[in-house]
Design an enzyme around this catalytic site. Sequence first.
Site, PDB file in Angstrom:
ATOM      1  CB  SER A  32      -0.926  -0.033   1.222  1.00  0.00           C
ATOM      2  OG  SER A  32      -1.923   0.961   1.116  1.00  0.00           O
ATOM      3  CG  ASN A  33      -0.343   4.618  -1.382  1.00  0.00           C
ATOM      4  OD1 ASN A  33      -1.032   5.412  -0.744  1.00  0.00           O
ATOM      5  ND2 ASN A  33      -0.815   3.944  -2.433  1.00  0.00           N
TER       6      ASN A  33
END
Length: 222
Positions: free
Chosen positions: A21-22
């Site tokens: 993810s980020n």
Amino acid sequence: MRFLITAGPTREPIDPVRYISNRSSGKMGYAIAEAALDFGHDVILISGPVNLSPPRNTKFISVSTSDEMFEAVHRHADESDVCVLCAAVADYKPVQVSTIKVKKRADGISMELVPTRDILQSLGRQRARKFLLVGFAAETDHLEANATKKLLEKNCDIIVANDARVGMESDENELLILFRDGETKKISRAPKKFLARELVKIFLKFATKKFDKKDVMITERT
Ligand code: CTP
């Protein structure tokens, strides 16, 4: 007018307990949704996992993966007048998702990743699209050049560019807005809530121009 807004990150699972993810907080997308609602518009907010409560009066669709976001956007885009794709969609996902937890090994591992589907580009490629298409570009370098490339490659009407190091996880941002006709506009550092209101005004002005040209009637829904 009817807005469709994507926000937050996506999560691409590796196994039942891990994902790629980020750091996107979703704050910009949620602020745009709130601003559009404040101006009296309808909003569908399609959001990845974030620590924010959805504004009241939105049609809220919670998603996790890029594929779920892709499907949700495509289900609702054609019933929208303005699509604002603010989400930080993960660019890659694992080829294989393990159904059981991957165990630690002494010798390290490598993982095969494939690109996720580009949601913005897929809307830009729609031949007879009637909605205004707005993309975002989070960059760390060559902001204008990289954002211009995205504007052209993804065939958007507007790209809102920002320095990821300023905007990510923050309550503030500064923006460079690029329009299809080559025009640009800068908005200097300000709270995301203020920026969101300015953006919605800009989108509405541009959408009205675009629809006027195509002789499409815009009806406000109450
Ligand atoms: N986007 C999308 N689907 C993806 C990747 C990005 O819809 N799979 C959209 C984002 O919501 C944003 C725009 O494309 O509106 C640009 O996203 P960004 O992450 O800045 O760019 P990328 O295309 O992912 O390119 P890069 O990571 O190389 O900068």
